[in-house]
Write a protein that holds these residues in place. Structure first.
Motif: not given
Length: 354
Positions: A41-64
């Protein structure tokens, strides 16, 4: 005791061409993204900048579903239609994210339209960065309409785009009705005197904007794209001086590299006489000479609010520099005065320290 406000960062392994996660010294497989964030619960920031082929679906489902992550950085990491997918986070009703960084993603008209539509129902996002996205007049118009209705965004970064005078006028019109935005960055947008005048006119009635960057970013190219600097011009300087004589909110004004000469500097100096709020004025990398310096020095004799004045890299000689230094014996407010550069005539740096 666990550290608070931790940042989980994405990293790219060029050898294996895969993305993994970093949490402090820990190296975590990307597939464990969801379980890692949900379990800490202490993870309050996600930094996925400047990454090729980022798997967005996994990230988006998490943040929803997530209720702890407040900051998301995905600069130059979105493939085509990626921003549309990001927008779905807000469409799902996320009320946790407060910061969204989408720089370098070339989001285009459709992406901008989808984003502002998704954010129209959001009441928690306070910082949106869209710098270096090749945004033009049409995208600026969409953002302006969004700002007219939005009541949560306090920082909007649009630096290094192509909104021009027409786009600046659209943004200016939104500032008349918006009562939340406090920081606006529109450096390097090819905005001329008419666009600057439109922004200035809005500042006559706007009561929330405290920080305006109309200047120049030193890194202004990306993938061969060059972003034009703004040019305040005489009209812009005149309107800005007039507007700020009535504005008691703006505290920081950045006008570096705006082709400001002594005529514009004299007009801007006048605002220092009547303005009671401005504390930082950045005029570096312009064309101000001793005449402009004298005008600024004269107005500093009566100004009681300005703390920081940056005149680096202008055309001020030793004569103009000494005039500015002499006025400090009458002005007890200015604590940081910068006048250095090849044309300054002598090194005044040591003499400027209080």
């Amino acid at each position: 005791m666990a550290n608070r406000n931790q940042c989980l960062r994405g990293r790219y392994n060029r050898e294996s061409q895969t993305i993994y996660l970093r949490l402090g010294p820990r190296k975590i497989p990307f597939r464990d993204l969801t379980v890692t964030v949900q379990g800490n619960k202490d993870i309050t920031e996600l930094d996925f900048s400047f990454l090729p082929n980022l798997q967005l679906n996994t990230l988006i489902n998490l943040l929803k579903e997530n209720t702890t992550v407040t900051k998301l950085y995905v600069a130059q990491s979105l493939a085509e239609n990626g921003v549309i997918k990001i927008s779905s986070i807000f469409q799902s009703g996320n009320e946790t994210l407060t910061t969204l960084d989408l720089r370098y993603n070339n989001i285009g008209f459709d992406g901008t339209k989808k984003l502002v539509s998704a954010l129209s129902k959001n009441n928690t996002l306070t910082m949106l960065s869209l710098g270096k996205n090749d945004l033009g007049e049409a995208e600026a118009h969409l953002l302006a309409k969004f700002l007219e209705r939005n009541s949560s965004l306090s920082t909007l970064k649009l630096h290094c785009n192509k909104i021009g005078d027409v786009g600046a006028a659209s943004i200016a019109s939104s500032l008349v009705d918006n009562n939340k935005l406090s920081m606006l960055k529109i450096a390097n947008n090819g905005i001329g005197a008419t666009g600057a005048a439109a922004i200035a006119t809005a500042l006559q009635v706007n009561t929330t904007l405290t920080y305006l960057d109309f200047g120049h970013r030193r890194s202004v190219s990306m993938l061969g794209v060059c972003y034009k600097p703004n040019c305040l011009g005489l009209l812009g300087a005149e309107q800005l001086s007039s507007a700020l004589s009535k504005n008691n909110t703006l505290t920081t004004l950045i006008l570096c590299k705006n082709q400001i000469g002594s005529a514009e500097a004299s007009l801007l100096a006048n605002l220092l006489k009547g303005n009671g709020a401005l504390s930082t004025l950045n005029l570096e990398y312009n064309q101000i000479d001793d005449v402009g310096a004298a005008a600024i020095a004269g107005c500093l004799k009566v100004n009681t609010t300005l703390h920081h004045l940056n005149l680096n890299y202008n055309k001020i000689s030793a004569i103009g520099g000494e005039q500015l230094l002499n006025v400090l014996s009458h002005n007890e407010t200015v604590t940081n005065l910068l006048i250095t550069g090849k044309l300054a005539g002598l090194d005044l740096r040591n003499k400027m320290k209080r």
